[in-house]
Structure formats: C-alpha cells, structure tokens
Motif scaffolding. Structure first.
Motif, PDB file in Angstrom:
ATOM      1  N   PRO A   1      11.201   7.582 -24.619  1.00  0.00           N
ATOM      2  CA  PRO A   1      10.256   7.792 -25.542  1.00  0.00           C
ATOM      3  C   PRO A   1       9.367   8.810 -25.289  1.00  0.00           C
ATOM      4  N   ALA A   2       9.045   8.542 -25.911  1.00  0.00           N
ATOM      5  CA  ALA A   2       7.806   9.875 -25.363  1.00  0.00           C
ATOM      6  C   ALA A   2       6.735   9.295 -24.603  1.00  0.00           C
ATOM      7  N   ASP A   3       6.407   7.943 -25.029  1.00  0.00           N
ATOM      8  CA  ASP A   3       5.638   6.849 -24.484  1.00  0.00           C
ATOM      9  C   ASP A   3       6.468   6.114 -24.117  1.00  0.00           C
ATOM     10  N   PRO A   4       6.455   5.190 -23.122  1.00  0.00           N
ATOM     11  CA  PRO A   4       7.654   4.198 -22.586  1.00  0.00           C
ATOM     12  C   PRO A   4       6.848   3.095 -22.815  1.00  0.00           C
ATOM     13  N   VAL A   5       5.803   3.573 -21.975  1.00  0.00           N
ATOM     14  CA  VAL A   5       4.303   1.919 -22.166  1.00  0.00           C
ATOM     15  C   VAL A   5       4.010   1.080 -23.031  1.00  0.00           C
ATOM     16  N   GLN A   6       3.979   1.930 -24.689  1.00  0.00           N
ATOM     17  CA  GLN A   6       3.584   1.911 -25.806  1.00  0.00           C
ATOM     18  C   GLN A   6       4.960   1.598 -26.167  1.00  0.00           C
ATOM     19  N   ALA A   7       6.000   1.989 -26.460  1.00  0.00           N
ATOM     20  CA  ALA A   7       6.849   1.699 -26.659  1.00  0.00           C
ATOM     21  C   ALA A   7       7.692   0.040 -26.450  1.00  0.00           C
ATOM     22  N   LEU A   8       7.620   0.159 -25.194  1.00  0.00           N
ATOM     23  CA  LEU A   8       8.482  -1.251 -24.796  1.00  0.00           C
ATOM     24  C   LEU A   8       7.319  -1.950 -25.018  1.00  0.00           C
ATOM     25  N   GLY A   9       5.988  -2.057 -25.098  1.00  0.00           N
ATOM     26  CA  GLY A   9       4.995  -3.431 -25.347  1.00  0.00           C
ATOM     27  C   GLY A   9       5.349  -3.508 -26.840  1.00  0.00           C
ATOM     28  N   ALA A  10       5.975  -1.944 -27.629  1.00  0.00           N
ATOM     29  CA  ALA A  10       5.797  -2.506 -29.572  1.00  0.00           C
ATOM     30  C   ALA A  10       6.850  -2.699 -29.585  1.00  0.00           C
ATOM     31  N   ARG A  11       8.130  -2.923 -28.808  1.00  0.00           N
ATOM     32  CA  ARG A  11       8.673  -3.719 -28.985  1.00  0.00           C
ATOM     33  C   ARG A  11       9.276  -5.596 -28.028  1.00  0.00           C
ATOM     34  N   SER A  12       8.498  -5.592 -27.448  1.00  0.00           N
ATOM     35  CA  SER A  12       7.838  -7.072 -26.814  1.00  0.00           C
ATOM     36  C   SER A  12       7.125  -7.531 -27.595  1.00  0.00           C
ATOM     37  N   ALA A  13       6.403  -7.483 -28.509  1.00  0.00           N
ATOM     38  CA  ALA A  13       5.479  -7.360 -29.137  1.00  0.00           C
ATOM     39  C   ALA A  13       6.447  -8.184 -30.928  1.00  0.00           C
ATOM     40  N   ARG A  14       7.801  -6.915 -30.795  1.00  0.00           N
ATOM     41  CA  ARG A  14       8.319  -7.218 -32.424  1.00  0.00           C
ATOM     42  C   ARG A  14       9.347  -8.646 -31.974  1.00  0.00           C
ATOM     43  N   VAL A  15       9.748  -8.571 -30.417  1.00  0.00           N
ATOM     44  CA  VAL A  15      10.137  -9.588 -29.875  1.00  0.00           C
ATOM     45  C   VAL A  15       9.907 -11.108 -30.259  1.00  0.00           C
ATOM     46  N   MET A  16       8.453 -11.008 -30.426  1.00  0.00           N
ATOM     47  CA  MET A  16       7.833 -11.989 -30.245  1.00  0.00           C
ATOM     48  C   MET A  16       7.654 -12.631 -31.455  1.00  0.00           C
ATOM     49  N   ARG A  17       7.765 -12.002 -32.051  1.00  0.00           N
ATOM     50  CA  ARG A  17       7.051 -12.312 -34.071  1.00  0.00           C
ATOM     51  C   ARG A  17       8.696 -12.523 -34.434  1.00  0.00           C
TER      52      ARG A  17
ATOM     53  N   ALA B   1      20.315 -10.513 -28.700  1.00  0.00           N
ATOM     54  CA  ALA B   1      20.354  -9.664 -29.884  1.00  0.00           C
ATOM     55  C   ALA B   1      19.516  -8.816 -29.009  1.00  0.00           C
ATOM     56  N   ALA B   2      19.799  -7.176 -29.032  1.00  0.00           N
ATOM     57  CA  ALA B   2      19.272  -5.683 -28.618  1.00  0.00           C
ATOM     58  C   ALA B   2      17.906  -5.745 -29.509  1.00  0.00           C
ATOM     59  N   TYR B   3      17.114  -4.812 -28.534  1.00  0.00           N
ATOM     60  CA  TYR B   3      16.325  -3.371 -28.742  1.00  0.00           C
ATOM     61  C   TYR B   3      15.984  -2.701 -28.970  1.00  0.00           C
ATOM     62  N   PRO B   4      16.767  -1.396 -29.403  1.00  0.00           N
ATOM     63  CA  PRO B   4      16.503   0.146 -28.587  1.00  0.00           C
ATOM     64  C   PRO B   4      15.084   0.770 -28.712  1.00  0.00           C
ATOM     65  N   LEU B   5      14.574   1.394 -27.622  1.00  0.00           N
ATOM     66  CA  LEU B   5      13.075   1.941 -27.503  1.00  0.00           C
ATOM     67  C   LEU B   5      13.074   3.458 -28.473  1.00  0.00           C
ATOM     68  N   ILE B   6      14.682   4.130 -28.416  1.00  0.00           N
ATOM     69  CA  ILE B   6      14.350   5.317 -28.891  1.00  0.00           C
ATOM     70  C   ILE B   6      15.290   4.576 -30.098  1.00  0.00           C
ATOM     71  N   ASP B   7      15.117   5.573 -31.510  1.00  0.00           N
ATOM     72  CA  ASP B   7      15.410   5.014 -32.871  1.00  0.00           C
ATOM     73  C   ASP B   7      17.355   5.679 -33.084  1.00  0.00           C
ATOM     74  N   GLN B   8      18.296   4.814 -33.308  1.00  0.00           N
ATOM     75  CA  GLN B   8      19.606   5.370 -33.418  1.00  0.00           C
ATOM     76  C   GLN B   8      20.132   6.456 -34.201  1.00  0.00           C
ATOM     77  N   PRO B   9      21.063   7.598 -33.468  1.00  0.00           N
ATOM     78  CA  PRO B   9      21.227   8.225 -34.682  1.00  0.00           C
ATOM     79  C   PRO B   9      22.071   8.280 -35.789  1.00  0.00           C
TER      80      PRO B   9
END
Length: 388
Positions: free
Chosen positions: A367-383, A347-355
């Motif tokens: 993304p405007a804040d790559p650290v926040q976006a990457l951390g959020a995606r990692s948390a989503r992968v964990m869930r 599976a793959a998760y983008p940090l930027i929503d696709q058009p």
C-alpha cells in the motif's frame, strides 16, 4: 478485551516490532489490554524478536560475508542457566534479507558464495560463554551445503587449515568441540538440501536460471552425500547428537535452510527445527496466549506458503490448541477461509484491495502508506471482533 498481537515482518516496509506497534494503537485507545510479541520465522528479524521479549546484550562483530568481504553481524546473549543463550541471525551473512531484486548478486553468491561466516559467528557465541546457541537460517542464494562453515570451523578450532575441502577426520573433533553446547537451528524453510523440490531447485526464486541451478545442485549434492557418509561412519564417544536418532541426511526436511548451513550444523549435533516454532518458544508465545481472548497476527503475503509454514501458521496452530480466534492481516491475501481454517485462522484482512478478476495480482506490491493501512485494518478488526 485481552488481545495478543504477534505479527511477522511485512517485507521491506515494516519490521515485526514496528508492525506490532501500529496494530496495537487502536486497541490501546479503546480500553483493551494489549499483549505484544514480535515474531520471526527464524530468518529476518530473529534477534529483534527475541530482544524485544527478553532483552539481552547485543554484541556487534565483523565477519566475512558469503562473497568474502567483511560484513557486520551481531550476537545477542541472553542470560540463563549455565552460560545462557546466544542468538544469531544467519540470513544477512548469506545474502538474504527479504530482497530478491539483485539478480547478479544472487547469482554470484550461488556460484561462489560460502557459509564460512556462520562459523565465525558461532565461534564468537561459544567464546562468549553461551551454552546454548540458536541460529536462524532461511532461504538463501548462497548454496555450498555448509562446506564453508565446516572448513572455516576446522581452521578456527585448529583441527585443519581450512584451505581445502573439509577434513573429514576433523568431524569428530568438531563435534567434541561443540559437545557442551545445545545447538539449535531455527529453520525458516522445511525444504531439503537436495532433491527435485530441494533448495538447489529453489535457487530459481533468486533469478538463477534452471541450467545453472541444476549445475549448482549437482556439485552441492556430491559434497552433501559425502559428508553424510563420513558422519554416519563416526561413533560418538558421548551423545553429542542432541536428540538425533541418526545423522541428518541431505534429503531431510529443513536441511536446505541457509543453502545447506542447517545440514552442516545438523552433522555437528544441532537440532534442526521449524523456525517460527522455535521463536514462539523463545518469546513465550504459549504463556501470552493463556492470557488472551483474541490473537492478531500478520505477514507480508498470506498465500499457500504462509499456510504451510512460518509465523501465521505457527501462531494459528498454537491458538487453535486453546480455542482462541485468530485474525490475520497481510498486504495481500490469496487463500480462502477453508485453507485458513487448516492452521487455525478465523479471518483475514488484506491491506491492498484484491482485483475483481481472479488470478490478476494488484499492480502495487505494498500500500502507498503501509502504516496508515495497517492501523486502519487493526481498527476494523477491533470493531468487528472486540466484545462489549
């Protein structure tokens, strides 16, 4: 759950080590066991990845850049059998650090640039006692076919003046000089030096127009075929071609890495190998996978190139051998599930929503804040992926 986090760098926003730290945070707080391995495809971040995994002594040096002016470089020396291993990141010396925005600089390197600095760093590594040297090379606007490297090395070893075209009579002496060194090129691209889809044609990615690229390619091709012909005529006194059944040809895969630096090093006996696979071996990726239940990797852009070569493809393929699920994150994802499955990505998760309209790229490259976006995606992968 035991999760292995093994990302590449994320363009100019995050190094592989920084990305690994951000991806690990949600898992660290969730009671899981986290294993990390910063990765590289052999280009940007080679030394950082190896040092994070194995330590070593980093020695800064100053050498000539591809346009002749002094530039900082470094050799990482890791102890081991014999004299240990030295690691060299050739990308910065040849003018490529992931940024292709400076078109005029790239054009100057393509027309006038030299790979001579690679010889200085290689000689420093050998003089430091290393009996194994790993040189990382990737796509580069400098495109001399390795002529500058050979010319400068003849000068450093006293086998020539280094002022004219490489003295082919010195080629055997250069091989002998490096006969006691296991020389490895970690090539970040499998592009050949010459040909319709070679590194010369690829100069257009750096803003070189098609006519200039063709002219540069033509000049480099003449040199490369001449070099290969002289190398074939040599009869080594001992097996210095380290595993090669024959001399590398300029049309061989990976010879275009470093604008032909990989080709020249191959003539001197180097093993020219896929860069991400080399780095994986150096950081112990297989052993880490043996302890993992899930692998999390990532890169700047998950596209067709990423499926063909590089960190994500290498991590996915190695994990597939063990039947491990692999999840990838990237600024942008341009491949479908079937394409990802070919290299073991589940599976793959983008940090930027696709058009919504296919083919339209997002306005923002990151993304405007790559650290926040990457951390959020990692948390989503964990869930989604962590087992109870």
């Amino acid at each position: 759950m035991r999760v292995l986090i093994a990302p590449d760098h994320f363009g100019g926003t995050l190094t592989a080590a920084q990305a690994g730290q951000v991806l690990a945070r949600p898992w660290d707080g969730g009671g899981h066991e986290v294993l990390t391995a910063a990765m590289s495809d052999g280009s940007t971040g080679l030394i950082d990845a190896v040092q994070a995994a194995r330590g070593g002594t980093l020695t800064p040096i100053e050498v000539r850049g591809s346009l002749g002016s002094p530039v900082p470089a470094a050799v990482l020396h890791v102890g081991g059998d014999g004299g240990g291993t030295a690691y060299i990141d050739g990308a910065a010396l040849l003018g490529f650090n992931g940024d292709r925005s400076n078109v005029e600089d790239a054009r100057a390197r393509a027309v006038e640039g030299s790979s001579a600095g690679l010889a200085d760093v290689l000689q420093a590594a050998v003089a430091g006692g290393a009996t194994r040297v790993v040189i990382g090379l990737g796509p580069s606007p400098t495109h001399d076919g390795g002529a500058g490297l050979l010319r400068r090395l003849t000068e450093l070893t006293g086998l020539g003046t280094g002022t004219d075209a490489p003295a082919w009579s010195a080629l055997a002496g250069l091989r002998e000089h490096l006969a006691g060194v296991d020389l490895v090129v970690a090539a970040a691209t499998d592009t050949p030096l010459v040909g319709l889809h070679g590194a010369g044609a690829g100069l257009q990615r750096f803003g070189i127009n098609a006519l200039e690229a063709q002219q540069i390619e033509s000049a480099t091709s003449v040199f490369a075929h001449d070099a290969a012909g002289h190398a074939r005529a040599l009869t080594p006194l001992r097996p210095v071609l380290a595993g090669h059944a024959h001399v590398l040809e300029p049309s061989s895969s990976h010879t275009g890495a470093g604008g032909g630096g990989a080709f020249a090093l191959g003539l001197l006996g180097a093993r020219v190998l896929p860069g991400a696979a080399v780095v994986g071996e150096e950081v112990g990726l297989r052993d880490l996978m043996a302890r993992a239940d899930l692998v999390l990797t990532g890169t700047a852009s998950l596209d067709a190139d990423a499926m063909h070569e590089g960190v994500v493809a290498t991590v996915g393929s190695l994990a597939a051998e063990r039947g491990l699920p692999v999840v990838a994150v990237a600024h942008e994802v341009y491949v479908n599930r079937r394409e990802m499955a070919t290299v073991g990505i589940s599976a793959a998760y983008p940090l930027i929503d696709q058009p919504l309209v296919p083919g339209n790229r997002p306005a923002a490259a990151h993304p405007a804040d790559p650290v926040q976006a990457l951390g959020a995606r990692s948390a989503r992968v964990m869930r989604n992926w962590a087992t109870a």
